[in-house]
Design an enzyme around this catalytic site. Structure first.
Site, short mmCIF file in Angstrom:
data_model
loop_
_atom_site.label_atom_id
_atom_site.label_comp_id
_atom_site.label_asym_id
_atom_site.label_seq_id
_atom_site.Cartn_x
_atom_site.Cartn_y
_atom_site.Cartn_z
N ASP A 219 -69.74 47.25 -90.15
CA ASP A 219 -68.34 47.06 -90.51
C ASP A 219 -67.41 47.62 -89.44
OD1 ASP A 219 -66.43 46.37 -92.75
OD2 ASP A 219 -65.88 48.46 -92.38
N GLU A 261 -69.11 42.94 -87.60
CA GLU A 261 -67.85 42.46 -88.12
C GLU A 261 -66.77 42.85 -87.13
OE1 GLU A 261 -65.36 44.57 -90.33
OE2 GLU A 261 -64.51 42.96 -91.54
#
Ligand SMILES: Nc1ncnc2c1ncn2[C@@H]1O[C@H](COP(=O)(O)OP(=O)(O)O)[C@@H](O)[C@H]1O
Ligand SMILES: [Mg+2]
Lengths: 606, 460
Positions: A219, A261
């Site tokens: 992330d 991401e």
């Protein structure tokens, strides 16, 4: 509810031995599922890992190859679990490490892999590291976060959550200093300059890898390092660290994928693959998604053509992840301001539908629950380059609840049956972590897995068939992508080619029926076979290939090679005849003799 | 030149040429026809090129270029391309339209790549660019006054059917623009000329240009947008998903950029004072002639004369330059990266010298504005009257015209659509021309330019 029985016997579905399929992610269909929202096994109103184990047969039946679990770690849950307070503990309401282990084994036994979210950039402010850091600046964790005496540093870094945050610095009354945070002020950024932080993060990764997981979705990776005078995104040090992580993985954990991401333009995202594919193997292709929406609304292919043309090549061992929707809002960061206004106008008519720089809606309501459009979008998702990532509930066309706060509107419980709590939980309906969607159209009474299993024409059954078709053609995951020109701007056509596996996809982005003439001369002699019904279409010749499509209709064709090679005429015969023809024309005086200057042996008589 | 045996071929041409779309003399009676031909290629099939001179009974004359391919047996698959057979000593040789005979399309590129001269024909490759020798060409289905062949996805050859002395402006302008690297044109790859037997200026036979793959023309895009609007009944042009304004804006900017580059590499000239009066007079004359053909125009004559008179009195500063001359949505291609402007030939019906005259960029702006009007209204043709749609059409046209102008002025710093009497007159002039065209060719479309004229004359 009767859980569907997977088609293939279990023996065939177990995973291949480790190390034998290092590029599995290039052909896989991913499915993002929130533990909290899928199934509740212990009647507390919150989904859990044991509940998910019960639903693995369903996911296998659907054709999912890999599950992606957003954070299920210990967390005060102020940001959907992305605010981690212990990297190696399961949030108690979801179960414990043993439950996770069992879940992982059961998924593997069904041939499904599991990747988990890992938030490296920041922790929760409840993490013991942060608590120690704020109270003991000189202690072992004193330097684990980014502290400063004032809030003027890194002024060029943009603020991401513009709705809630006014600065990337927040004053901590305990340590009496400011700490740096790119996201919420309760999520302090870790200080990656500190080697101890890097070590601690790698240890945490190893913990999960040792349990046997198949990869991480990393992330918010662009923000790991900061540097004065930059926008503090995508810095070289950040890439260096990711390469280090990849080395750990490659050395000890074969077949593990890193999916990054990085909500950036594809030209910038490619840096996360590394020059030689030595960083992350996968990255999300963010701009594709809003462009798909735009193209269908505009009834023209150019928003898609443009972004595909701007998508750089990636290393051989890498793959894009593509998605229509996920647990976040429909991201509009990757569109220009003008396009963003446009998307807001088109898809988020109520201000509550907007969140940060995106739209908080699920796929079905975004598309007004129109079956043809839903199928078209899914067909595009499954056929454009990249590995598709489905979002739980979208396979049955679940709706959103825009009255719930933050991004919760798209995180309501999975709807399994028309029964109490939609079959998600046996707890008192008042205890649900979020109320089930009870909308007259999208609510669980109408929209649920059970009823769609019974109806062969349902979105669910249709999607499963398409996933199966996709699985039969490796080119969808591995093939090259080339758009096929046509004059009709409303039709997007492209060919996916991988060796002999050639698939032609033709998509009508308009609500009206459309004709299209395709230039398929390159495939002269091939026969298109429609992939869902295996009906043969007329053979391709040199003339433009004519097709008609229903409004929002699409075709997938396998282009099947001609069995007999086209015989070339031999030169000798040709020139013998032609000189006779020329002579007779000269003799008849139809054509006069010409001189050719400057002459060249081959000139004019090839 | 040999006379007798030729009659066979001219007889075939008499039959065949009037049926061809590119033949501009439809309805005119032929007084005589002569031709001369030479080999372009003696491979298989044999390829010859013929200049066909037609004299009309009205005294006019035209020369057309006809490439033929020859076979000693009839080729079934070329049935539709058959021109006819000539016989010699009892043997028939079959002639085909070489532009529809794929196997005889390669020599054009081979000769261009080599820079050959063959008989009176001279092939000139451009200084840069790859000529995809060896690929066969396929005819483009939208044949009009010219015939085009597409070679793979790489090059497009446009054959100018009617020969006129002088360099074709399409070649001239594309050649000049190569120096600018303008990203809104398709680069020139070469051209072919043919010498005039009588020693006059050579005529342009063909132009080879980079093919723009995967593109759609502006007309199709614009009309897709209009269709979307009509389907929405209650939404305004700026509210529907299919809004075209962003594309119109980019098209305006592209047009401005091409205009600026043309002014840079081709001649320009400050408009003399009497230029305005001349332009106004020409427009008035065209109006007079048009009223003869379209009596409905009389109703607007007074208003139009006033519009033209305003031009005559204008004291605008105008720099004349080369322009596109026939700019409309059908002449622009949208690609994945932006707009490409095609076909700098000017209005093909006008004599070549006129088409090379200096003009003002407003001529092109007016052409495009007219095109927006057409796109907005074409779906109303032959439909029952519907004031709601009429209103929507008006709104769509206004929105996209404004966006085009905004894009143009952003890129050039000049707002072409301000209160210029010249622009208004050019639009009117173009609409008058359209009235004549529609009355002759598609009478049910006549309402489109007539309604526009009603709006133009009624603006005060
Ligand atoms: N360079 C090009 N690349 C792609 N298509 C082209 C190109 N030039 C022409 N075309 C196609 O051919 C059509 C006719 O071209 P144009 O130059 O306008 O010829 P004409 O004079 O016959 O109208 C265009 O509408 C376009 O669709
Ligand atoms: Mg950071």
């Amino acid at each position: 509810m009767t859980v569907p029985v997977p088609d293939s016997p279990a023996a065939h579905s177990a995973l291949p031995p480790p190390g034998s399929d290092p590029e599995w992610y290039k052909r896989a269909v991913f499915y993002e599922v929130l533990v909290r929202g899928f199934a509740d096994s212990n009647a507390d109103g919150v989904g859990d890992l044991r509940g998910m184990i019960d639903k693995l047969d369903y996911l296998q039946w659907l054709g999912v190859d890999c599950l992606w679990l957003p954070p299920f770690f210990a967390s005060p849950l102020r940001d959907g679990g992305y605010d981690v307070s212990d990297y190696t503990a399961v949030l108690p309401e979801f179960g414990n490490i043993e439950d996770f282990h069992e879940f992982l084994d059961e998924a593997h036994a069904r041939g499904m892999r599991v990747i988990i979210d890992f938030v490296m950039n920041h922790t929760s402010d409840q993490h013991p590291w942060f608590q120690a850091s704020r109270s003991d600046p000189e202690g072992p964790y004193g330097d684990f976060y980014v502290w400063a005496d004032d809030d003027t540093g890194y002024a060029d870094a943009r603020i991401i959550f513009v709705d809630t945050e006014s600065s990337n610095w927040t004053f901590d009354p305990v340590r009496k200093q400011y700490f740096w945070h790119r996201f919420f002020s309760h999520q302090p950024d870790l200080n990656f300059e500190n080697p101890k932080v890097r070590e601690a993060i790698i240890d945490a990764l190893r913990f999960w890898l040792d349990l046997g997981i198949d990869g991480f979705r990393l992330d918010a990776v662009p923000y790991l390092f900061e540097e004065e005078g930059t926008n503090c995104e995508n810095l070289p040090r950040t890439h260096e660290f990711l390469k280090e992580v990849r080395k750990v993985v490659d050395t000890n954990y074969p077949d593990v994928v890193l999916l990054c991401e990085a909500n950036q333009w594809p030209a910038d995202v490619v840096e996360y693959f590394g020059e030689n594919g030595d960083e992350c193997q996968m990255a999300f292709h963010f701009p594709v998604m809003p462009r798909l929406f735009m193209a269908v609304r505009r009834e023209q292919r150019f928003p898609i053509s443009e972004i595909m043309a701007q998508t750089p090549d990636i290393p051989d061992n890498c793959q894009w992840g593509v998605f229509l929707r996920n647990h976040d809002e429909l991201t509009l960061e990757m569109v220009s301001d003008e396009e963003r206004d446009y998307m807001w106008g088109e898809y988020a008519k109520d201000p509550r539908m907007k969140a940060n720089i995106g739209i908080r809606r699920r796929l079905a309501p975004l598309l007004d629950n129109d079956v043809n459009t839903l199928e078209l979008f899914n067909a595009l998702l499954l056929s454009l380059p990249g590995s598709p990532v489905l979002y739980y509930g979208d396979e049955i066309g679940m709706g959103d609840n825009i009255w719930l706060g933050d991004r919760d509107g798209v995180r309501t419980p999975m709807q399994w049956t028309p029964d109490r709590n939609g079959g998600f939980s046996t707890a008192d309906p008042q205890r649900m972590y979020l109320p089930l969607n009870a909308d007259p159209v999208y609510g669980y009474q109408v929209t649920n897995v059970e009823s769609q299993l019974r109806n062969t024409n349902s979105l669910l059954q249709w999607l499963r068939r398409m996933i199966q078709v996709r699985g039969q053609h490796p080119t969808f995951g591995l093939g090259s992508y080339a758009e096929i020109g046509s004059r009709n701007p409303t039709v997007l056509s492209f060919v996916r080619e991988f060796g002999d596996d050639v698939v032609l996809c033709v998509n009508n982005l308009s609500r009206f029926p459309q004709p299209v003439e395709l230039d398929l001369r390159r495939f002269e002699g091939y026969t298109p076979i429609e992939l869902t019904g295996r009906v043969e279409f007329p053979q391709i010749g040199v003339l433009p290939y004519m097709l008609t499509l229903a409004g929002h209709g699409f075709y997938w064709f396998e282009l099947s090679k001609p069995t007999e090679p086209v015989v070339e005429e031999t030169e000798d015969w040709a020139s013998a005849t032609s000189s006779a023809v020329a002579d007779s024309l000269l003799a008849a005086g139809v054509v006069s003799d010409t001189e050719e200057t400057p002459t060249d042996e081959s000139g004019g008589t090839r | 030149m040999t006379a007798e045996p030729r009659t066979a071929l001219t007889d075939l041409f008499r039959e065949w040429i009037p049926q061809q779309r590119w033949f501009g003399g439809k309805g005119r009676e032929w007084a005589g026809v002569t031709e001369d031909g030479f080999f372009l290629d003696r491979g298989n099939p044999v390829l010859s090129v013929h200049r066909v001179r037609i004299e009309y009974t009205d005294g006019g004359r035209d020369t057309y270029l006809v490439p033929l391919s020859w076979r000693d047996q009839h080729a079934e698959e070329l049935e539709s391309a058959l021109v006819g057979a000539v016989s010699n000593e009892g043997r028939e040789t079959y002639a085909y339209d070489a532009m529809r005979d794929r196997e005889s399309t390669a020599p054009w590129l081979i000769h261009l790549a080599q820079g050959s001269s063959i008989g009176p024909m001279r092939f000139s490759p451009a200084d840069e660019g790859h000529i995809p020798e060896g690929l066969p060409g396929d005819i483009v289905s939208t044949e009009q006054s010219n015939t085009s062949l597409v070679y793979g996805q790489e090059a497009i050859l446009k054959l100018f059917r009617r020969l006129e002395p002088g360099l074709n402006p399409d070649v001239e302008i594309h050649r000049a623009l190569r120096a600018t690297d303008n990203e809104h044109i398709a680069p020139l790859l070469g051209h072919v000329e043919i010498d005039d037997a009588a020693g006059g200026e050579p005529a342009t036979v063909a132009m080879l240009q980079t093919f723009v793959p995967n593109a759609s023309d502006g007309w199709r895009l614009a009309t897709a947008s209009v269709r979307d609007l009509y389907a929405e009944g209650d939404l305004h042009a700026d509210e529907v998903g299919g809004d075209f304004a962003a594309d119109s804006r980019r098209l305006g900017a592209a047009t401005a950029s091409v205009h600026a580059d043309m002014a840079q590499v081709l001649p320009t000239e400050e408009a003399a004072h009497d230029w305005f009066a001349t332009v106004a007079r020409q427009m008035s004359e065209r109006l007079d002639a048009a009223i003869e053909i379209v009596p409905q125009l009389a109703e607007y004559a007074e208003g139009l004369r006033a519009v033209y008179a305003a031009v005559a009195e204008s004291d605008e500063q105008v720099v004349r330059q080369r322009v596109h001359g026939d700019l409309h949505l059908g002449q622009v291609l949208r690609t994945a990266t932006g707009w490409i402007i095609l076909d700098f030939e000017g209005e093909p019906a006008r004599p070549l010298v006129d088409r090379r005259e200096l003009d003002t960029p407003l001529r092109d702006v007016a052409g495009m504005l007219r095109s927006f009007d057409y796109a907005a209204r074409h779906l109303l043709v032959e439909q029952p009257e519907d004031s709601q749609r009429e209103y929507r059409a008006q709104e769509w046209a206004a929105r996209n015209r404004a966006a085009f102008c905004a894009g143009y002025s952003e890129a050039s710093g000049l707002d072409p659509c301000g209160e210029s009497p010249l622009l208004r007159a050019f639009e009117a002039d173009k609409a008058v021309y359209e009235c004549v065209y529609e009355a002759r060719n598609r009478p049910h479309w006549l309402m489109i330019p007539l309604q526009s004229l009603s709006r133009i004359t009624d603006r005060d």
